[in-house]
Write a protein that holds these residues in place. Structure first.
Motif, mmCIF file in Angstrom:
data_model
loop_
_atom_site.group_PDB
_atom_site.id
_atom_site.type_symbol
_atom_site.label_atom_id
_atom_site.label_comp_id
_atom_site.label_asym_id
_atom_site.label_seq_id
_atom_site.Cartn_x
_atom_site.Cartn_y
_atom_site.Cartn_z
ATOM 1 N N PRO A 1 0.784 -1.235 0.000
ATOM 2 C CA PRO A 1 0.000 0.000 0.000
ATOM 3 C C PRO A 1 0.819 1.290 0.000
ATOM 4 O O PRO A 1 0.382 2.295 -0.560
ATOM 5 N N GLU A 2 2.009 1.292 0.605
ATOM 6 C CA GLU A 2 2.837 2.499 0.589
ATOM 7 C C GLU A 2 3.495 2.726 -0.767
ATOM 8 O O GLU A 2 4.024 3.808 -1.026
ATOM 9 N N VAL A 3 3.477 1.721 -1.633
ATOM 10 C CA VAL A 3 4.244 1.759 -2.876
ATOM 11 C C VAL A 3 3.363 1.925 -4.107
ATOM 12 O O VAL A 3 3.579 2.817 -4.932
ATOM 13 N N ASN A 4 2.377 1.055 -4.275
ATOM 14 C CA ASN A 4 1.560 1.069 -5.497
ATOM 15 C C ASN A 4 0.076 0.854 -5.203
ATOM 16 O O ASN A 4 -0.551 -0.061 -5.740
ATOM 17 N N ILE B 1 15.767 5.056 -9.905
ATOM 18 C CA ILE B 1 16.712 3.962 -9.695
ATOM 19 C C ILE B 1 16.999 3.244 -11.011
ATOM 20 O O ILE B 1 16.095 2.915 -11.775
ATOM 21 N N LYS B 2 18.284 2.987 -11.275
ATOM 22 C CA LYS B 2 18.721 2.233 -12.459
ATOM 23 C C LYS B 2 18.995 0.766 -12.119
ATOM 24 O O LYS B 2 18.618 -0.132 -12.868
ATOM 25 N N ARG B 3 19.670 0.550 -10.979
ATOM 26 C CA ARG B 3 20.140 -0.802 -10.660
ATOM 27 C C ARG B 3 20.181 -0.993 -9.156
ATOM 28 O O ARG B 3 20.516 -0.065 -8.415
ATOM 29 N N ILE B 4 19.861 -2.220 -8.720
ATOM 30 C CA ILE B 4 19.880 -2.553 -7.295
ATOM 31 C C ILE B 4 20.631 -3.868 -7.108
ATOM 32 O O ILE B 4 20.393 -4.840 -7.834
ATOM 33 N N VAL B 5 21.522 -3.895 -6.126
ATOM 34 C CA VAL B 5 22.197 -5.130 -5.712
ATOM 35 C C VAL B 5 21.784 -5.390 -4.263
ATOM 36 O O VAL B 5 22.064 -4.578 -3.380
ATOM 37 N N VAL B 6 21.119 -6.519 -4.024
ATOM 38 C CA VAL B 6 20.569 -6.814 -2.702
ATOM 39 C C VAL B 6 21.186 -8.103 -2.160
ATOM 40 O O VAL B 6 21.253 -9.115 -2.862
ATOM 41 N N PHE C 1 21.501 5.267 -9.065
ATOM 42 C CA PHE C 1 20.428 6.145 -9.535
ATOM 43 C C PHE C 1 20.788 6.786 -10.871
ATOM 44 O O PHE C 1 21.970 6.957 -11.208
ATOM 45 N N GLU C 2 19.746 7.188 -11.581
ATOM 46 C CA GLU C 2 19.954 7.925 -12.827
ATOM 47 C C GLU C 2 20.339 9.370 -12.546
ATOM 48 O O GLU C 2 21.153 9.972 -13.258
ATOM 49 N N ASN C 3 19.774 9.934 -11.483
ATOM 50 C CA ASN C 3 20.017 11.332 -11.128
ATOM 51 C C ASN C 3 20.756 11.422 -9.792
ATOM 52 O O ASN C 3 20.749 10.484 -8.991
ATOM 53 N N GLU C 4 21.332 12.570 -9.549
ATOM 54 C CA GLU C 4 22.128 12.752 -8.337
ATOM 55 C C GLU C 4 21.251 12.753 -7.093
ATOM 56 O O GLU C 4 20.168 13.338 -7.062
ATOM 57 N N ILE C 5 21.730 12.085 -6.054
ATOM 58 C CA ILE C 5 21.073 12.107 -4.751
ATOM 59 C C ILE C 5 22.141 11.872 -3.688
ATOM 60 O O ILE C 5 22.986 10.988 -3.836
ATOM 61 N N THR C 6 22.121 12.668 -2.642
ATOM 62 C CA THR C 6 23.107 12.525 -1.572
ATOM 63 C C THR C 6 22.531 11.686 -0.438
ATOM 64 O O THR C 6 21.311 11.474 -0.343
ATOM 65 N N LYS D 1 10.808 3.036 -2.929
ATOM 66 C CA LYS D 1 9.811 3.836 -3.655
ATOM 67 C C LYS D 1 10.052 5.344 -3.557
ATOM 68 O O LYS D 1 10.107 6.046 -4.578
ATOM 69 N N PRO D 2 10.185 5.920 -2.349
ATOM 70 C CA PRO D 2 10.374 7.380 -2.282
ATOM 71 C C PRO D 2 11.685 7.833 -2.910
ATOM 72 O O PRO D 2 11.775 8.946 -3.436
ATOM 73 N N LEU D 3 12.709 6.982 -2.877
ATOM 74 C CA LEU D 3 13.989 7.332 -3.498
ATOM 75 C C LEU D 3 13.890 7.250 -5.024
ATOM 76 O O LEU D 3 14.475 8.068 -5.740
ATOM 77 N N HIS D 4 13.152 6.275 -5.507
ATOM 78 C CA HIS D 4 12.929 6.146 -6.954
ATOM 79 C C HIS D 4 12.166 7.358 -7.487
ATOM 80 O O HIS D 4 12.470 7.878 -8.565
ATOM 81 N N ASP D 5 11.183 7.815 -6.722
ATOM 82 C CA ASP D 5 10.413 9.003 -7.128
ATOM 83 C C ASP D 5 11.311 10.232 -7.225
ATOM 84 O O ASP D 5 11.081 11.108 -8.063
ATOM 85 N N LYS D 6 12.323 10.287 -6.380
ATOM 86 C CA LYS D 6 13.205 11.452 -6.335
ATOM 87 C C LYS D 6 14.287 11.413 -7.416
ATOM 88 O O LYS D 6 14.530 12.407 -8.113
#
Length: 340
Positions: free
Chosen positions: A109-112, A148-153, A250-255, A140-145
């Motif tokens: 519910p918090e995501v989709n 995200i291109k790639r995740i290693v879990v 990420f595709e865009n810069e985020i600190t 989700k909130p980081l992707h919105d900002k």
């Protein structure tokens, strides 16, 4: 007028947790029914301050039941969920049986939440894998900002993810170590006491396990099919609480500071991230809690726009029972469900 809710698999770890959370959150139910297989009929389970006697799922009439929270395993769900749904009862299924069906919404519910609109196609809604649920709540909130291109879990999953048998095996093996008894491995492929096992679920042709594939497929379905995901799933000697080490590109810069601020305001997230001894969360501390906890947020200098983080959550709650009940609440709050 409230709803009639059935919990299938009510004697299992997740089923019992579903009953607890229905009561804790004050879900608007006039009647709650506990169901399980024939061998558990007559067993008593708790629902708030009430005691419910378990009835037989196999011959239960779902006419007049509004929601079935299904936590009885994949084979049982495949057999019974379509029959239950055909009687007008919405099935919220905790197994993997329906997650990859294009006509079945897979919901956190918090995501989709908007994806729930298509649930009437089969009258079934899927609950994601426990490790995926906590992952996408944080992503989700980081992707919105920053996209995200790639995740290693890498997951560190507790034995409760393997049910009561998994918890019993860890307890019995741990005891056996201290009293010098023989150590038996029945549920897991190797000894779990004082050990870690890099293997959850069955192996696939490409060398990944099905558990690892689930994280990939479910993240893409709920978050974004364009995201590249790779995963290593590990079973660890912890009773409750899944942990994840996550590297994100990420595709865009985020600190790291921006990520902390975003996650502090994000639904379902709680940031515990101090750069000091003990300034992070562990699975022991998250047991019994509803939040997805995020710690160790830091920038990854080896890739452009990269972050690392540590994610922990109670797999029996947010990873299973709580999320299912949040889906039921979503149905009610959006007026998508009318009492039978």
């Amino acid at each position: 007028m409230g709803f009639k809710v059935a919990v299938a698999g009510a004697t299992g770890n997740v089923g019992r947790e579903m009953l607890n959370i229905l009561s804790e959150r004050g879900f608007p139910a006039d009647e709650v029914v506990a169901l399980a297989s024939s061998r558990s009929v007559g067993t008593e389970v708790s629902y708030g301050d009430k005691t419910l006697t378990v009835k037989n799922l196999e011959n239960y009439d779902f006419a007049g039941t509004d929601i079935c929270l299904m936590s009885a395993g994949g084979a049982v769900s495949l057999k019974y969920s379509p029959k239950i749904a055909a009687q007008g009862c919405v099935v919220i299924d905790n197994s993997s049986s329906w997650r990859y069906d294009s006509e079945v919404p897979l919901i956190v519910p918090e995501v989709n939440p908007d994806a729930i609109a298509g649930f009437r196609k089969k009258n079934i809604i899927a609950n994601p894998n426990c490790s995926t649920a906590q992952l996408v709540v944080a992503l989700k909130p980081l992707h919105d900002k920053a996209k995200i291109k790639r995740i290693v879990v890498s997951t560190y999953q507790s034995v409760s993810g393997a049910g009561k048998e998994g918890m019993d095996e860890l307890f019995n093996q741990t005891r056996a170590v201290f009293v010098a008894d023989p150590i038996e491995s029945k549920k897991f492929t190797k000894r779990i006491a004082f050990n870690v096992i890099p293997h959850i679920d069955s192996f696939m042709e490409d060398g990944y396990t099905k558990e690892e594939w689930k994280v990939l497929a479910e993240t893409k379905k709920m978050l974004d099919p364009a995201i590249k995901v790779t995963c290593t799933a590990v079973r660890v000697p912890v009773f409750i609480g899944h942990s994840e080490s996550v590297n994100i590109e990420f595709e865009n810069e985020i600190t790291a500071d921006e990520a902390r601020d975003i996650l502090r305001d994000a639904p379902g997230c709680q940031v515990i991230d101090k750069h000091e001894n003990g300034g992070y969360i562990t699975p022991y501390e998250c047991a019994g809690e509803d939040a997805t906890y995020i710690s160790r947020i830091r920038e990854d200098a080896t890739v452009e726009n990269g972050l690392n983080m540590w994610i922990v959550s109670d797999n029996l709650r947010k990873g299973a029972a709580l999320n299912a009940i949040q889906i039921a609440e979503l149905l009610v709050n959006r007026g998508l469900l009318k009492t039978a």
